[in-house]
Every structure is written in C-alpha cells, then in structure tokens.
Design a protein around this motif. Structure first.
Motif, PDB file in Angstrom:
ATOM      1  N   MET A 119      58.229 -13.059 -33.801  1.00  0.00           N
ATOM      2  CA  MET A 119      57.649 -13.155 -32.462  1.00  0.00           C
ATOM      3  C   MET A 119      58.753 -13.294 -31.418  1.00  0.00           C
ATOM      4  O   MET A 119      58.734 -12.622 -30.393  1.00  0.00           O
ATOM      5  CB  MET A 119      56.687 -14.331 -32.341  1.00  0.00           C
ATOM      6  N   TYR A 120      59.731 -14.168 -31.677  1.00  0.00           N
ATOM      7  CA  TYR A 120      60.830 -14.365 -30.728  1.00  0.00           C
ATOM      8  C   TYR A 120      61.599 -13.059 -30.493  1.00  0.00           C
ATOM      9  O   TYR A 120      61.929 -12.722 -29.361  1.00  0.00           O
ATOM     10  CB  TYR A 120      61.809 -15.419 -31.238  1.00  0.00           C
ATOM     11  N   ILE A 121      61.883 -12.338 -31.569  1.00  0.00           N
ATOM     12  CA  ILE A 121      62.624 -11.068 -31.458  1.00  0.00           C
ATOM     13  C   ILE A 121      61.775 -10.049 -30.690  1.00  0.00           C
ATOM     14  O   ILE A 121      62.251  -9.402 -29.761  1.00  0.00           O
ATOM     15  CB  ILE A 121      62.988 -10.512 -32.850  1.00  0.00           C
ATOM     16  N   GLY A 122      60.510  -9.920 -31.067  1.00  0.00           N
ATOM     17  CA  GLY A 122      59.619  -8.954 -30.429  1.00  0.00           C
ATOM     18  C   GLY A 122      59.322  -9.267 -28.975  1.00  0.00           C
ATOM     19  O   GLY A 122      59.105  -8.362 -28.173  1.00  0.00           O
ATOM     20  N   ARG A 123      59.348 -10.538 -28.635  1.00  0.00           N
ATOM     21  CA  ARG A 123      59.082 -10.958 -27.250  1.00  0.00           C
ATOM     22  C   ARG A 123      60.321 -10.798 -26.383  1.00  0.00           C
ATOM     23  O   ARG A 123      60.257 -10.869 -25.164  1.00  0.00           O
ATOM     24  CB  ARG A 123      58.607 -12.413 -27.263  1.00  0.00           C
ATOM     25  N   GLY A 124      61.461 -10.592 -27.014  1.00  0.00           N
ATOM     26  CA  GLY A 124      62.697 -10.402 -26.256  1.00  0.00           C
ATOM     27  C   GLY A 124      63.474 -11.679 -26.005  1.00  0.00           C
ATOM     28  O   GLY A 124      64.438 -11.680 -25.246  1.00  0.00           O
ATOM     29  N   ASP A 125      63.054 -12.780 -26.630  1.00  0.00           N
ATOM     30  CA  ASP A 125      63.794 -14.035 -26.486  1.00  0.00           C
ATOM     31  C   ASP A 125      65.174 -13.939 -27.125  1.00  0.00           C
ATOM     32  O   ASP A 125      66.111 -14.601 -26.686  1.00  0.00           O
ATOM     33  CB  ASP A 125      63.034 -15.195 -27.135  1.00  0.00           C
ATOM     34  N   PHE A 126      65.271 -13.130 -28.157  1.00  0.00           N
ATOM     35  CA  PHE A 126      66.521 -12.908 -28.881  1.00  0.00           C
ATOM     36  C   PHE A 126      66.667 -11.431 -29.170  1.00  0.00           C
ATOM     37  O   PHE A 126      65.676 -10.724 -29.366  1.00  0.00           O
ATOM     38  CB  PHE A 126      66.533 -13.670 -30.226  1.00  0.00           C
ATOM     39  N   ASP A 127      67.891 -10.977 -29.225  1.00  0.00           N
ATOM     40  CA  ASP A 127      68.212  -9.633 -29.638  1.00  0.00           C
ATOM     41  C   ASP A 127      68.082  -9.569 -31.162  1.00  0.00           C
ATOM     42  O   ASP A 127      68.339 -10.565 -31.828  1.00  0.00           O
ATOM     43  CB  ASP A 127      69.658  -9.323 -29.188  1.00  0.00           C
ATOM     44  N   PRO A 128      67.722  -8.430 -31.727  1.00  0.00           N
ATOM     45  CA  PRO A 128      67.622  -8.344 -33.193  1.00  0.00           C
ATOM     46  C   PRO A 128      68.904  -8.768 -33.917  1.00  0.00           C
ATOM     47  O   PRO A 128      68.844  -9.311 -35.024  1.00  0.00           O
ATOM     48  CB  PRO A 128      67.317  -6.871 -33.452  1.00  0.00           C
ATOM     49  N   ASN A 129      70.043  -8.551 -33.299  1.00  0.00           N
ATOM     50  CA  ASN A 129      71.307  -8.950 -33.919  1.00  0.00           C
ATOM     51  C   ASN A 129      71.522 -10.468 -33.891  1.00  0.00           C
ATOM     52  O   ASN A 129      72.468 -10.968 -34.478  1.00  0.00           O
ATOM     53  CB  ASN A 129      72.481  -8.247 -33.247  1.00  0.00           C
ATOM     54  N   GLU A 130      70.641 -11.176 -33.204  1.00  0.00           N
ATOM     55  CA  GLU A 130      70.716 -12.631 -33.134  1.00  0.00           C
ATOM     56  C   GLU A 130      69.693 -13.284 -34.069  1.00  0.00           C
ATOM     57  O   GLU A 130      69.186 -14.365 -33.814  1.00  0.00           O
ATOM     58  CB  GLU A 130      70.458 -13.100 -31.692  1.00  0.00           C
ATOM     59  N   TRP A 131      69.400 -12.609 -35.175  1.00  0.00           N
ATOM     60  CA  TRP A 131      68.399 -13.096 -36.120  1.00  0.00           C
ATOM     61  C   TRP A 131      68.661 -14.543 -36.527  1.00  0.00           C
ATOM     62  O   TRP A 131      67.743 -15.362 -36.535  1.00  0.00           O
ATOM     63  CB  TRP A 131      68.325 -12.204 -37.352  1.00  0.00           C
ATOM     64  N   SER A 132      69.889 -14.871 -36.857  1.00  0.00           N
ATOM     65  CA  SER A 132      70.210 -16.230 -37.319  1.00  0.00           C
ATOM     66  C   SER A 132      69.875 -17.278 -36.265  1.00  0.00           C
ATOM     67  O   SER A 132      69.294 -18.322 -36.569  1.00  0.00           O
ATOM     68  CB  SER A 132      71.678 -16.348 -37.712  1.00  0.00           C
ATOM     69  N   ALA A 133      70.225 -17.001 -35.020  1.00  0.00           N
ATOM     70  CA  ALA A 133      69.933 -17.942 -33.934  1.00  0.00           C
ATOM     71  C   ALA A 133      68.426 -18.038 -33.707  1.00  0.00           C
ATOM     72  O   ALA A 133      67.886 -19.138 -33.502  1.00  0.00           O
ATOM     73  CB  ALA A 133      70.638 -17.510 -32.651  1.00  0.00           C
ATOM     74  N   ALA A 134      67.734 -16.901 -33.752  1.00  0.00           N
ATOM     75  CA  ALA A 134      66.286 -16.887 -33.569  1.00  0.00           C
ATOM     76  C   ALA A 134      65.602 -17.641 -34.706  1.00  0.00           C
ATOM     77  O   ALA A 134      64.656 -18.399 -34.489  1.00  0.00           O
ATOM     78  CB  ALA A 134      65.772 -15.450 -33.492  1.00  0.00           C
ATOM     79  N   HIS A 135      66.110 -17.452 -35.908  1.00  0.00           N
ATOM     80  CA  HIS A 135      65.547 -18.107 -37.081  1.00  0.00           C
ATOM     81  C   HIS A 135      65.736 -19.624 -36.987  1.00  0.00           C
ATOM     82  O   HIS A 135      64.814 -20.396 -37.293  1.00  0.00           O
ATOM     83  CB  HIS A 135      66.210 -17.547 -38.347  1.00  0.00           C
ATOM     84  N   LYS A 136      66.895 -20.043 -36.528  1.00  0.00           N
ATOM     85  CA  LYS A 136      67.169 -21.476 -36.364  1.00  0.00           C
ATOM     86  C   LYS A 136      66.223 -22.068 -35.308  1.00  0.00           C
ATOM     87  O   LYS A 136      65.663 -23.153 -35.497  1.00  0.00           O
ATOM     88  CB  LYS A 136      68.624 -21.694 -35.958  1.00  0.00           C
ATOM     89  N   GLU A 137      66.049 -21.354 -34.206  1.00  0.00           N
ATOM     90  CA  GLU A 137      65.139 -21.802 -33.149  1.00  0.00           C
ATOM     91  C   GLU A 137      63.712 -21.911 -33.683  1.00  0.00           C
ATOM     92  O   GLU A 137      63.005 -22.882 -33.414  1.00  0.00           O
ATOM     93  CB  GLU A 137      65.191 -20.819 -31.969  1.00  0.00           C
ATOM     94  N   ALA A 138      63.283 -20.909 -34.453  1.00  0.00           N
ATOM     95  CA  ALA A 138      61.933 -20.920 -35.020  1.00  0.00           C
ATOM     96  C   ALA A 138      61.761 -22.093 -35.989  1.00  0.00           C
ATOM     97  O   ALA A 138      60.720 -22.760 -35.983  1.00  0.00           O
ATOM     98  CB  ALA A 138      61.646 -19.601 -35.725  1.00  0.00           C
ATOM     99  N   LYS A 139      62.754 -22.344 -36.781  1.00  0.00           N
ATOM    100  CA  LYS A 139      62.686 -23.445 -37.754  1.00  0.00           C
ATOM    101  C   LYS A 139      62.556 -24.786 -37.027  1.00  0.00           C
ATOM    102  O   LYS A 139      61.811 -25.659 -37.455  1.00  0.00           O
ATOM    103  CB  LYS A 139      63.925 -23.437 -38.643  1.00  0.00           C
ATOM    104  N   ASN A 140      63.271 -24.925 -35.915  1.00  0.00           N
ATOM    105  CA  ASN A 140      63.224 -26.162 -35.138  1.00  0.00           C
ATOM    106  C   ASN A 140      61.927 -26.326 -34.354  1.00  0.00           C
ATOM    107  O   ASN A 140      61.599 -27.428 -33.932  1.00  0.00           O
ATOM    108  CB  ASN A 140      64.408 -26.239 -34.173  1.00  0.00           C
ATOM    109  N   ASN A 141      61.211 -25.228 -34.118  1.00  0.00           N
ATOM    110  CA  ASN A 141      60.008 -25.265 -33.280  1.00  0.00           C
ATOM    111  C   ASN A 141      58.739 -24.849 -34.004  1.00  0.00           C
ATOM    112  O   ASN A 141      57.746 -24.508 -33.359  1.00  0.00           O
ATOM    113  CB  ASN A 141      60.199 -24.363 -32.054  1.00  0.00           C
ATOM    114  N   LEU A 142      58.751 -24.897 -35.328  1.00  0.00           N
ATOM    115  CA  LEU A 142      57.580 -24.480 -36.087  1.00  0.00           C
ATOM    116  C   LEU A 142      56.405 -25.397 -35.763  1.00  0.00           C
ATOM    117  O   LEU A 142      56.474 -26.609 -35.942  1.00  0.00           O
ATOM    118  CB  LEU A 142      57.897 -24.512 -37.586  1.00  0.00           C
TER     119      LEU A 142
END
Length: 134
Positions: free
Chosen positions: A80-103
């Motif tokens: 969702m974060y990647i698709g919404r444009g919050d993160f670039d696809p190349n920032e998967w690790s950062a997006a994943h960390k953010e998602a884990k912290n905000n589940l």
C-alpha cells in the motif's frame, strides 16, 4: 536495482484482496456514525466499521488478512505504501520497516478505510513486476 523477490505474500492473495476491496468499495447506501471523531485516524475507522461488521465481503477479506502470517501482513501494508507513493519501489526496505512499525491491530479495517486501497495495492504489485491480469 530492486529485488522483486522481496514478497512474503503470494501475489495471487493480494489480487484476491484487491478484488474484494473493489467489491466492498463499490457498495452503495453506506451509512456512517453521526458522532464526530476526534482525529482523522478515528474518522477512517468509524467509516469502515459503520454498518460493515456483518458485511459478507468485509468478513471474507478480513478472514484472508487475519489468516496471513505477520510478515505477510507487513508486506501487504508495504505494498500500500509503495502503491500510494509514500515510498519509491527501490525503498522497499524502508517501506517495510515503516509498515512493521505501524501495523494496525485491525489491518482489514485500516486498509478498507482507504477508498483507493485496491489501486494502491495494484500499483504496489506492478512496481514489483506483478499483475492481477490473467
């Protein structure tokens, strides 16, 4: 370069969730609680839960999401974060960390409270080279 093998969740499962989200969002005559929430977060929750707790489409997608392993739920939120444009696809690790912290405890309610969730998930999958088209 982005490693497209980062998903712990089956893309077909995400496509099913996308399909159900589209069905759910397309329903008419949704009523919402008249109580004004204290925050945007509460507003999202009040909308998704108003008269939807017994909705069969909602219950079906909720079962699928609740049956996911925690790392798969994190991947869903990351998409969702990647698709919404919050993160670039190349920032998967950062997006994943953010998602884990905000589940969210009720991930289904959180995701379906986003009117464009189906599009966000589709774009997230596409960014990783997957598609829901047969």
């Amino acid at each position: 370069m982005l490693n497209t093998n980062v998903l712990n969740i089956n893309p077909e499962t995400v496509c099913f969730i996308i399909l159900k989200a589209k069905e759910f969002q397309a329903k008419e005559e949704v009523t919402f609680n008249e109580k004004i929430p204290d925050s945007e977060y509460e507003y999202d929750w009040s909308q998704i839960l108003a008269d939807h707790e017994d909705d069969l489409t909602y219950l079906e997608v909720k079962k699928v999401i609740e049956d996911l392993e925690p790392d798969q739920q994190v991947d869903l939120l990351t998409l969702m974060y990647i698709g919404r444009g919050d993160f670039d696809p190349n920032e998967w690790s950062a997006a994943h960390k953010e998602a884990k912290n905000n589940l969210a405890p009720n991930l289904t309610g959180y995701l379906l409270s986003k009117p464009l969730i189906a599009g966000y998930l589709e774009k997230g999958l596409e960014a990783l080279g997957y598609t829901c088209q047969e």
